[in-house]
Design a protein around this motif. Structure first.
Motif, mmCIF file in Angstrom:
data_model
loop_
_atom_site.group_PDB
_atom_site.id
_atom_site.type_symbol
_atom_site.label_atom_id
_atom_site.label_comp_id
_atom_site.label_asym_id
_atom_site.label_seq_id
_atom_site.Cartn_x
_atom_site.Cartn_y
_atom_site.Cartn_z
ATOM 1 N N LEU A 52 0.703 -1.222 -0.397
ATOM 2 C CA LEU A 52 0.154 -0.178 0.110
ATOM 3 C C LEU A 52 0.981 1.603 -0.068
ATOM 4 N N GLU A 53 0.213 2.198 -0.740
ATOM 5 C CA GLU A 53 1.248 3.279 -0.654
ATOM 6 C C GLU A 53 0.601 4.541 -0.768
ATOM 7 N N SER A 54 -0.526 4.525 -1.274
ATOM 8 C CA SER A 54 -1.081 6.310 -0.921
ATOM 9 C C SER A 54 -1.323 6.036 -0.153
ATOM 10 N N ALA A 55 -1.570 7.234 0.400
ATOM 11 C CA ALA A 55 -2.597 7.685 1.739
ATOM 12 C C ALA A 55 -4.054 7.906 1.967
ATOM 13 N N ARG A 56 -4.270 7.356 0.324
ATOM 14 C CA ARG A 56 -6.137 7.367 1.332
ATOM 15 C C ARG A 56 -6.109 5.080 1.058
ATOM 16 N N GLU A 57 -4.757 4.680 0.477
ATOM 17 C CA GLU A 57 -5.102 3.185 0.160
ATOM 18 C C GLU A 57 -4.207 2.449 1.740
ATOM 19 N N LYS A 58 -4.301 3.500 2.403
ATOM 20 C CA LYS A 58 -3.457 2.940 3.846
ATOM 21 C C LYS A 58 -4.917 3.048 4.312
ATOM 22 N N GLU A 59 -4.777 4.328 4.896
ATOM 23 C CA GLU A 59 -6.684 4.639 5.367
ATOM 24 C C GLU A 59 -7.444 4.052 5.061
#
Length: 286
Positions: A75-82
């Motif tokens: 997971l890389e982007s903030a949206r993916e992680k959050e």
């Protein structure tokens, strides 16, 4: 030494849960030895090569190779992680409380808009971008529970066993066969294919076809087991909704009998029936 014991333990657990794979591999190994007509030293040489290939398959390297082959990334982007990480952690902690033996697992993603998910080895669960954007949070948690069940049941080891272990072994044998063919070509001035060799090729083809069907049948049972695990974690009804959504977006032409026999997943409607009967949504018809 602990590393070797750990791989051996994982392999024995896998064999215990998936005996059909061991049976197919024994026949596969014997066919390969027979193809080359080796005796004595050749038999044991093949055995050592096969054992080493399986060792690589069940090591962390085998899992990394499959992540690479399947274009799985962290997971890389903030949206993916959050968005994804809290959902996964909720399901994983539930599963770990129910099954303390569950290994450490991390969530990954695949850059594809096809709605899908997968589990690999002992530590990898992945969802596609399509699944992330299509399923509701509840449905996505059910899908994650399903994939965690595959790791718990050692179903994921089958992919490593077949693709990495047998793949490495087959690649080595293929290279050896090519070298033998080139030597024969240079020695005789032309390539010769006798009746015995043609028959051997047909026998291997038939065996690989039958092995694929046997392993596919085992995989279909594993899918039902993983679906039932979603009920145990409290996501059964959400899994039903996820399957109905998949049925809606994955309509495809009827498969041939051969395609059905080689399918690694049951029909979505068959999975729905299996789940709904256990949830009491529909009655079991004797």
């Amino acid at each position: 030494m602990y590393f070797v014991k750990r791989i051996y333990h994982d392999f024995m657990r896998f064999v215990d849960r998936n005996p059909i794979y061991l049976a197919c591999s024994v026949v596969y190994y014997l066919v390969m030895v027979w193809l080359f007509g080796w005796k004595g030293q050749g038999f044991f040489t093949f055995a050592i090569i096969y054992i080493l290939s399986l060792f690589v398959a069940f090591s962390p390297l085998g899992e990394k190779l499959l992540r690479l082959f399947n274009h799985i990334r962290r997971l890389e982007s903030a949206r993916e992680k959050e968005y994804l990480r809290p959902l996964f952690q909720e399901v994983y902690k539930k599963a770990q409380r129910k099954n303390p033996e569950l290994p450490e697992i991390d969530l990954y993603i695949i850059d594809s808009m096809i709605v899908n998910s997968c589990a690999i080895g002992k530590h990898t669960v992945a969802v596609t971008k399509g699944a992330m954007h299509t399923f509701s949070e509840a449905e996505l948690k059910a899908v994650l529970a399903h994939e965690i069940a595959h790791i718990l049941n050692m179903d994921t080891a089958a992919l490593i066993y077949a693709m990495v272990g047998n793949g490495i072994f087959s690649a080595i044998i293929l290279v050896f066969k090519m070298i033998c063919w080139l030597i024969s070509l240079l020695w005789n001035g032309r390539a010769k294919r006798g009746f015995i060799e043609r028959m051997a090729d047909r026998i291997v083809f038939v065996f690989m076809f039958l092995m694929t069907m046997a392993m596919a049948a085992s995989d279909r049972k594993a899918e039902h087991r993983a679906d039932v695990y979603t009920i145990k974690l409290g996501y059964g009804e959400d899994m039903v909704e996820a399957l109905y959504l998949l049925e809606k977006i994955n309509l495809s032409p009827d498969k041939t009998i051969t395609e059905k026999l080689q399918a690694s997943h049951p029909r979505i409607t068959a999975r729905l029936e299996y789940l709904e009967q256990r949830l009491g949504i529909q009655k079991v018809v004797e």
